[in-house]
Design a protein around this motif. Structure first.
Motif, PDB file in Angstrom:
ATOM      1  N   THR A   2      21.568 -15.729  -4.085  1.00  0.00           N
ATOM      2  CA  THR A   2      21.337 -17.199  -3.573  1.00  0.00           C
ATOM      3  C   THR A   2      21.215 -17.931  -5.182  1.00  0.00           C
ATOM      4  O   THR A   2      21.408 -19.022  -4.883  1.00  0.00           O
ATOM      5  CB  THR A   2      20.019 -17.063  -2.889  1.00  0.00           C
ATOM      6  OG1 THR A   2      20.094 -16.643  -1.454  1.00  0.00           O
ATOM      7  CG2 THR A   2      19.621 -18.756  -2.461  1.00  0.00           C
ATOM      8  N   PHE A   3      20.359 -17.227  -5.870  1.00  0.00           N
ATOM      9  CA  PHE A   3      20.409 -18.028  -7.319  1.00  0.00           C
ATOM     10  C   PHE A   3      21.626 -18.219  -7.933  1.00  0.00           C
ATOM     11  O   PHE A   3      21.977 -19.170  -8.683  1.00  0.00           O
ATOM     12  CB  PHE A   3      19.353 -17.118  -8.050  1.00  0.00           C
ATOM     13  CG  PHE A   3      18.089 -17.410  -7.825  1.00  0.00           C
ATOM     14  CD1 PHE A   3      17.501 -18.806  -8.083  1.00  0.00           C
ATOM     15  CD2 PHE A   3      17.269 -16.511  -7.241  1.00  0.00           C
ATOM     16  CE1 PHE A   3      16.024 -19.033  -7.786  1.00  0.00           C
ATOM     17  CE2 PHE A   3      15.797 -16.830  -7.074  1.00  0.00           C
ATOM     18  CZ  PHE A   3      15.229 -17.899  -7.083  1.00  0.00           C
ATOM     19  N   ALA A   4      22.695 -16.856  -7.623  1.00  0.00           N
ATOM     20  CA  ALA A   4      23.706 -17.004  -8.486  1.00  0.00           C
ATOM     21  C   ALA A   4      24.586 -18.304  -7.897  1.00  0.00           C
ATOM     22  O   ALA A   4      25.534 -18.950  -8.710  1.00  0.00           O
ATOM     23  CB  ALA A   4      24.489 -15.815  -8.287  1.00  0.00           C
ATOM     24  N   VAL A   5      24.755 -18.169  -6.430  1.00  0.00           N
ATOM     25  CA  VAL A   5      25.516 -19.399  -5.775  1.00  0.00           C
ATOM     26  C   VAL A   5      24.864 -20.785  -6.129  1.00  0.00           C
ATOM     27  O   VAL A   5      25.602 -21.739  -6.557  1.00  0.00           O
ATOM     28  CB  VAL A   5      25.577 -19.195  -4.461  1.00  0.00           C
ATOM     29  CG1 VAL A   5      25.996 -20.387  -3.732  1.00  0.00           C
ATOM     30  CG2 VAL A   5      26.416 -18.034  -4.056  1.00  0.00           C
ATOM     31  N   GLY A   6      23.527 -21.052  -6.403  1.00  0.00           N
ATOM     32  CA  GLY A   6      22.853 -22.263  -6.539  1.00  0.00           C
ATOM     33  C   GLY A   6      23.251 -22.435  -8.017  1.00  0.00           C
ATOM     34  O   GLY A   6      23.643 -23.731  -8.406  1.00  0.00           O
ATOM     35  N   LEU A   7      23.354 -21.593  -9.061  1.00  0.00           N
ATOM     36  CA  LEU A   7      23.788 -21.814 -10.403  1.00  0.00           C
ATOM     37  C   LEU A   7      25.258 -22.482 -10.547  1.00  0.00           C
ATOM     38  O   LEU A   7      25.527 -23.272 -11.241  1.00  0.00           O
ATOM     39  CB  LEU A   7      23.566 -20.583 -11.155  1.00  0.00           C
ATOM     40  CG  LEU A   7      23.497 -20.721 -12.821  1.00  0.00           C
ATOM     41  CD1 LEU A   7      22.435 -21.810 -13.376  1.00  0.00           C
ATOM     42  CD2 LEU A   7      22.966 -19.458 -13.473  1.00  0.00           C
TER      43      LEU A   7
END
Length: 95
Positions: free
Chosen positions: A43-48
């Motif tokens: 989730t953090f990687a996609v958001g970044l």
């Protein structure tokens, strides 16, 4: 700092924290729980990635939109710091 930079800082902190959490869970032998923690990392990687590909930041928006966007960015930074803290605590606890 503008909102894009705040989002990058918050999501980066969250990504690092979630990776530390997953690694500490794997080293402690909780592989099943670590797999669940990979969802947070994803989730953090996609958001970044989304922060860099969005064109919304380059448009001229109303004042209320910019205020709410900056407020959301501050919340993301706070959540990133929280996730980093969770990662550090889990690393010190399990490893």
């Amino acid at each position: 700092m503008d909102a894009r930079q705040l989002y990058v800082v918050g999501l980066g902190l969250g990504l690092i924290g979630s990776l530390v959490t997953v690694v500490s869970l794997v080293l402690a032998g909780f592989v099943t729980t670590a797999v669940i923690g990979l969802g947070t990392t994803f989730t953090f990687a996609v958001g970044l990635d989304n922060v860099f590909t969005r064109e919304d930041f380059d448009r001229e928006h109303s004042l209320i939109y910019r205020v709410v966007n900056c407020g959301g960015a501050v919340i993301v930074v706070a959540l990133g710091l929280l996730m980093l803290t969770v990662g550090i605590v889990s690393f010190r606890t399990f490893v």
